[in-house]
Design a protein around this motif. Structure first.
Motif, PDB file in Angstrom:
ATOM      1  N   PHE A 100       0.800  -1.224   0.000  1.00 24.65           N
ATOM      2  CA  PHE A 100       0.000   0.000   0.000  1.00 24.65           C
ATOM      3  C   PHE A 100       0.836   1.279   0.000  1.00 24.65           C
ATOM      4  CE2 PHE A 100      -1.981  -3.358   2.591  1.00 24.65           C
ATOM      5  CZ  PHE A 100      -3.017  -3.700   1.736  1.00 24.65           C
ATOM      6  N   LEU A 101       2.160   1.162  -0.075  1.00 30.17           N
ATOM      7  CA  LEU A 101       2.990   2.362  -0.009  1.00 30.17           C
ATOM      8  C   LEU A 101       2.786   3.258  -1.224  1.00 30.17           C
ATOM      9  CD1 LEU A 101       6.371   1.104   1.502  1.00 30.17           C
ATOM     10  CD2 LEU A 101       4.532   2.374   2.616  1.00 30.17           C
ATOM     11  N   GLN A 102       2.754   2.669  -2.413  1.00 33.03           N
ATOM     12  CA  GLN A 102       2.520   3.492  -3.602  1.00 33.03           C
ATOM     13  C   GLN A 102       1.093   4.034  -3.627  1.00 33.03           C
ATOM     14  OE1 GLN A 102       4.292   0.726  -6.714  1.00 33.03           O
ATOM     15  NE2 GLN A 102       5.050   2.689  -7.431  1.00 33.03           N
ATOM     16  N   THR A 103       0.146   3.253  -3.122  1.00 33.66           N
ATOM     17  CA  THR A 103      -1.225   3.753  -3.002  1.00 33.66           C
ATOM     18  C   THR A 103      -1.265   4.962  -2.077  1.00 33.66           C
ATOM     19  OG1 THR A 103      -1.945   1.450  -3.172  1.00 33.66           O
ATOM     20  CG2 THR A 103      -3.602   3.063  -2.537  1.00 33.66           C
ATOM     21  N   TYR A 104      -0.515   4.880  -0.992  1.00 32.74           N
ATOM     22  CA  TYR A 104      -0.427   5.989  -0.035  1.00 32.74           C
ATOM     23  C   TYR A 104       0.122   7.241  -0.711  1.00 32.74           C
ATOM     24  CZ  TYR A 104       0.897   8.386   4.340  1.00 32.74           C
ATOM     25  OH  TYR A 104       1.031   9.288   5.366  1.00 32.74           O
ATOM     26  N   LEU A 105       1.152   7.078  -1.551  1.00 31.99           N
ATOM     27  CA  LEU A 105       1.732   8.227  -2.244  1.00 31.99           C
ATOM     28  C   LEU A 105       0.768   8.786  -3.286  1.00 31.99           C
ATOM     29  CD1 LEU A 105       4.255  10.003  -2.542  1.00 31.99           C
ATOM     30  CD2 LEU A 105       5.042   8.434  -4.324  1.00 31.99           C
ATOM     31  N   VAL A 106       0.070   7.914  -4.009  1.00 28.30           N
ATOM     32  CA  VAL A 106      -0.915   8.373  -4.994  1.00 28.30           C
ATOM     33  C   VAL A 106      -2.037   9.147  -4.308  1.00 28.30           C
ATOM     34  CG1 VAL A 106      -2.725   7.583  -6.575  1.00 28.30           C
ATOM     35  CG2 VAL A 106      -0.427   6.620  -6.730  1.00 28.30           C
ATOM     36  N   ASP A 107      -2.519   8.638  -3.170  1.00 29.90           N
ATOM     37  CA  ASP A 107      -3.557   9.354  -2.423  1.00 29.90           C
ATOM     38  C   ASP A 107      -3.044  10.699  -1.918  1.00 29.90           C
ATOM     39  OD1 ASP A 107      -5.257   7.271  -2.870  1.00 29.90           O
ATOM     40  OD2 ASP A 107      -5.175   6.451  -0.841  1.00 29.90           O
ATOM     41  N   MET A 108      -1.775  10.751  -1.543  1.00 29.27           N
ATOM     42  CA  MET A 108      -1.178  12.014  -1.100  1.00 29.27           C
ATOM     43  C   MET A 108      -1.128  13.012  -2.253  1.00 29.27           C
ATOM     44  SD  MET A 108       2.594  12.687   0.587  1.00 29.27           S
ATOM     45  CE  MET A 108       2.288  11.616   1.989  1.00 29.27           C
ATOM     46  N   GLN A 109      -0.745  12.545  -3.447  1.00 32.15           N
ATOM     47  CA  GLN A 109      -0.724  13.429  -4.613  1.00 32.15           C
ATOM     48  C   GLN A 109      -2.125  13.933  -4.944  1.00 32.15           C
ATOM     49  OE1 GLN A 109       1.165  11.161  -7.750  1.00 32.15           O
ATOM     50  NE2 GLN A 109       3.200  11.912  -7.217  1.00 32.15           N
ATOM     51  N   ASN A 110      -3.110  13.046  -4.870  1.00 33.02           N
ATOM     52  CA  ASN A 110      -4.486  13.461  -5.150  1.00 33.02           C
ATOM     53  C   ASN A 110      -4.975  14.489  -4.131  1.00 33.02           C
ATOM     54  OD1 ASN A 110      -4.787  11.847  -7.425  1.00 33.02           O
ATOM     55  ND2 ASN A 110      -5.518  10.085  -6.246  1.00 33.02           N
ATOM     56  N   ALA A 111      -4.589  14.290  -2.856  1.00 32.48           N
ATOM     57  CA  ALA A 111      -5.025  15.217  -1.808  1.00 32.48           C
ATOM     58  C   ALA A 111      -4.355  16.582  -1.947  1.00 32.48           C
ATOM     59  CB  ALA A 111      -4.727  14.624  -0.433  1.00 32.48           C
ATOM     60  N   LEU A 112      -3.094  16.602  -2.390  1.00 29.11           N
ATOM     61  CA  LEU A 112      -2.346  17.858  -2.477  1.00 29.11           C
ATOM     62  C   LEU A 112      -2.463  18.536  -3.833  1.00 29.11           C
ATOM     63  CD1 LEU A 112       0.966  16.857  -0.632  1.00 29.11           C
ATOM     64  CD2 LEU A 112      -0.926  18.208   0.283  1.00 29.11           C
ATOM     65  N   TYR A 113      -2.362  17.724  -4.928  1.00 29.31           N
ATOM     66  CA  TYR A 113      -2.304  18.297  -6.276  1.00 29.31           C
ATOM     67  C   TYR A 113      -3.585  18.099  -7.075  1.00 29.31           C
ATOM     68  CZ  TYR A 113       2.666  17.436  -5.162  1.00 29.31           C
ATOM     69  OH  TYR A 113       3.888  17.350  -4.554  1.00 29.31           O
ATOM     70  N   GLY A 114      -4.244  16.964  -6.863  1.00 27.62           N
ATOM     71  CA  GLY A 114      -5.390  16.614  -7.691  1.00 27.62           C
ATOM     72  C   GLY A 114      -5.005  15.949  -8.994  1.00 27.62           C
ATOM     73  N   VAL A 115      -3.696  15.822  -9.270  1.00 28.86           N
ATOM     74  CA  VAL A 115      -3.201  15.174 -10.489  1.00 28.86           C
ATOM     75  C   VAL A 115      -1.998  14.314 -10.125  1.00 28.86           C
ATOM     76  CG1 VAL A 115      -4.001  16.974 -12.073  1.00 28.86           C
ATOM     77  CG2 VAL A 115      -1.737  17.151 -11.024  1.00 28.86           C
ATOM     78  N   LYS A 116      -1.545  13.485 -11.096  1.00 27.90           N
ATOM     79  CA  LYS A 116      -0.392  12.623 -10.871  1.00 27.90           C
ATOM     80  C   LYS A 116       0.901  13.321 -11.263  1.00 27.90           C
ATOM     81  CE  LYS A 116      -2.850   9.453  -9.415  1.00 27.90           C
ATOM     82  NZ  LYS A 116      -3.879  10.507  -9.386  1.00 27.90           N
ATOM     83  N   ASN A 117       1.952  12.954 -10.563  1.00 29.09           N
ATOM     84  CA  ASN A 117       3.296  13.359 -10.937  1.00 29.09           C
ATOM     85  C   ASN A 117       4.114  12.078 -11.089  1.00 29.09           C
ATOM     86  OD1 ASN A 117       6.121  14.119 -10.749  1.00 29.09           O
ATOM     87  ND2 ASN A 117       5.417  16.156 -10.140  1.00 29.09           N
ATOM     88  N   PHE A 118       4.301  11.646 -12.342  1.00 33.26           N
ATOM     89  CA  PHE A 118       4.975  10.376 -12.590  1.00 33.26           C
ATOM     90  C   PHE A 118       6.442  10.416 -12.176  1.00 33.26           C
ATOM     91  CE2 PHE A 118       1.662  10.051 -16.098  1.00 33.26           C
ATOM     92  CZ  PHE A 118       0.830   9.245 -15.331  1.00 33.26           C
ATOM     93  N   ALA A 119       7.052  11.589 -12.237  1.00 30.65           N
ATOM     94  CA  ALA A 119       8.450  11.705 -11.819  1.00 30.65           C
ATOM     95  C   ALA A 119       8.589  11.383 -10.333  1.00 30.65           C
ATOM     96  CB  ALA A 119       8.980  13.102 -12.117  1.00 30.65           C
ATOM     97  N   GLU A 120       7.633  11.858  -9.515  1.00 28.70           N
ATOM     98  CA  GLU A 120       7.664  11.541  -8.086  1.00 28.70           C
ATOM     99  C   GLU A 120       7.410  10.061  -7.844  1.00 28.70           C
ATOM    100  OE1 GLU A 120       6.208  15.818  -6.136  1.00 28.70           O
ATOM    101  OE2 GLU A 120       4.816  14.121  -6.264  1.00 28.70           O
TER     102      GLU A 120
END
Length: 460
Positions: A39-59
């Protein structure tokens, strides 16, 4: 007297097997990893959605990269130090306790960059455990049954990881559990369960339990009876350059692994995007996807372990690596979560076939008192390749996103490229050599399990 002598000789040739304490420590460690790793990558994706609303593939690529390279940077040092000092279980206990405790701190990472830094620290600390654990158990079993013993250990540890992953998936669907626990402990509740943002609470108990189980595993690791190495056989730190510059099977195998490792790691940052964004998978569905892969590993690990002892390591490595190209292709064309389950079942089959065979192969071609060092150097070498594979894949995906403006096409293109490169790179494993002859072949074993055709039946 003669009968007693003969009986003693027979007993002396009994193959050495792993003790129960090794199974317990391995199972607890994998249970802790199963609680949080899927779930670590899921956690990071949810963090990006909460902060940015979009994905950052580089991160996403950078996050996966530090997870690949950080655990391996210091592995040659830890492996060589444990070979020299001999107290491997102390290294195992220390690395397990520290590495898994830091997971709980992930809950307070404010940004994806903070999460990447914390993940790097956690991975480096846990790297103390990886080569020293493999070296510790390597000294507790004989070469003749090494594949079988690794298969049994893999069965126990993977089953523990499977159970932990499913537990985490169910807990994630009960967000009200944290307030209930805080209230149950009264005034101590806020101290035992500090507050976090609402979207993080699904990950709270899995990360919390990871730290607790990790401490338990580290304490029990100290109780393993370690095989002592003679003082005159202990050697100093073998540098990466020396092991990789010496002609032989180890150098050949390491360089062959470069091509496939790069191709394999290119797809890793994008699997979670397909699950979480394309298919809108819940954490429970992500847990099930991880669990079916683990279950596939559990089912096939022991048969493949025993098979590698009869037919050799190379055929099993070729089988596992040769089919892995299908996994990113299945993700790229996934229409529902069931296609993800099929892809992960196939991935588990491939992992069961190749991973224990790779570990056993490195054991076979390395000196007994330098196994920890050889494993560490191999993991470091491939870990650096994983770094560039995931990092460059994330950067390329971000550039494609900027150029064409389509998140879907960015992910699709990178998954297809990874699948094609995996297919080509798998053929390089034909170049590796077995260090000894085996009693059977893979083709012969397959013919043995195939039902024989009756000669009195009609041909259609």
């Amino acid at each position: 007297m003669a009968d007693n002598k003969e009986s003693n000789e027979v007993e002396s040739f009994q193959p050495q097997k792993l003790p129960a304490s090794a199974y317990l420590v391995g199972a607890l460690t994998q249970f802790a990893l199963g609680l949080h790793s899927p779930f670590l990558q899921t956690y990071l994706v949810d963090m990006q959605n909460a902060l940015y609303g979009v994905k950052n593939f580089a991160e996403l690529g950078a996050f996966r990269s530090v997870g690949n390279v950080a655990p391996t940077l210091l592995q040659p040092f830890w492996g060589a130090t444990s070979d020299k000092i001999g107290h491997r279980k102390a290294f195992v206990a220390f690395g397990t306790a520290l590495g898994l405790f830091v997971v709980f701190l992930f809950l307070w990472a404010a940004t994806p960059v903070d999460m990447i830094v914390l993940y790097a620290i956690q991975s480096i600390l846990f790297s103390i455990q990886i080569p020293t654990w493999l070296s510790l158990i390597g000294g507790l079993m004989d070469e003749e049954n090494r594949g079988d013993e690794l298969g049994k250990l893999g069965l126990a540890t993977n089953f523990a990881a499977l159970a932990a992953t499913m537990i985490s998936g169910f807990i994630a669907g009960m967000p009200a559990l944290i307030p209930i626990l805080r209230n149950a402990f009264g005034s101590l509740g806020p101290l035992i369960f500090p507050s976090v943002e609402a979207w993080r609470e699904a990950y709270y108990i899995p990360f919390y339990l990871t730290a607790i189980v990790g401490i338990m595993a580290s304490i029990l690791a100290l109780g393993i009876k370690e095989k002592k190495q003679p003082n005159n056989n202990r050697k100093g730190f073998p540098p990466i350059h020396r092991l990789l510059s010496q002609p032989g099977d180890f150098r050949r195998f390491s360089f062959v692994a470069v091509f496939f490792s790069f191709a394999m790691s290119m797809a890793w940052p994008y699997f979670i995007v397909v699950q979480r964004d394309w298919l809108n998978s819940t954490i429970l569905e992500i847990a099930i996807a991880s669990a079916v892969m683990t279950l596939s590993i559990v089912i096939f690990t022991i048969p493949f372990g025993r098979l590698s002892d009869r037919v050799g390591r190379k055929p099993l490595i070729l089988l596992g690596r040769g089919l892995l190209f299908l996994v990113p292709l299945l993700y790229a064309f996934a229409l529902n979560v069931y296609m993800i389950y099929v892809a992960n079942i196939l991935a588990g089959f491939c992992v069961a076939s190749s991973m224990n065979a790779i570990t056993a192969y490195i054991y076979d071609i390395s000196p007994e008192d330098e196994r920890g060092s050889h494993l560490a150097v191999y993991n470091t070498f491939t870990g650096i390749v994983y770094l560039f594979g995931s990092l460059l894949a994330g950067i390329f995906g971000q550039l494609i996103l900027i150029a064409i403006g389509s998140e879907y096409l960015s992910v699709f293109i990178m998954l297809i490229v990874s699948g094609c490169l995996r297919f080509v790179a798998s053929f390089f494993y034909l170049l590796i050599r077995e260090p000894r002859e085996y009693s059977s072949t893979l083709w012969f074993e397959l013919r043995r399990v195939r039902p024989s055709r009756r000669h009195d039946t009609d041909l259609v």
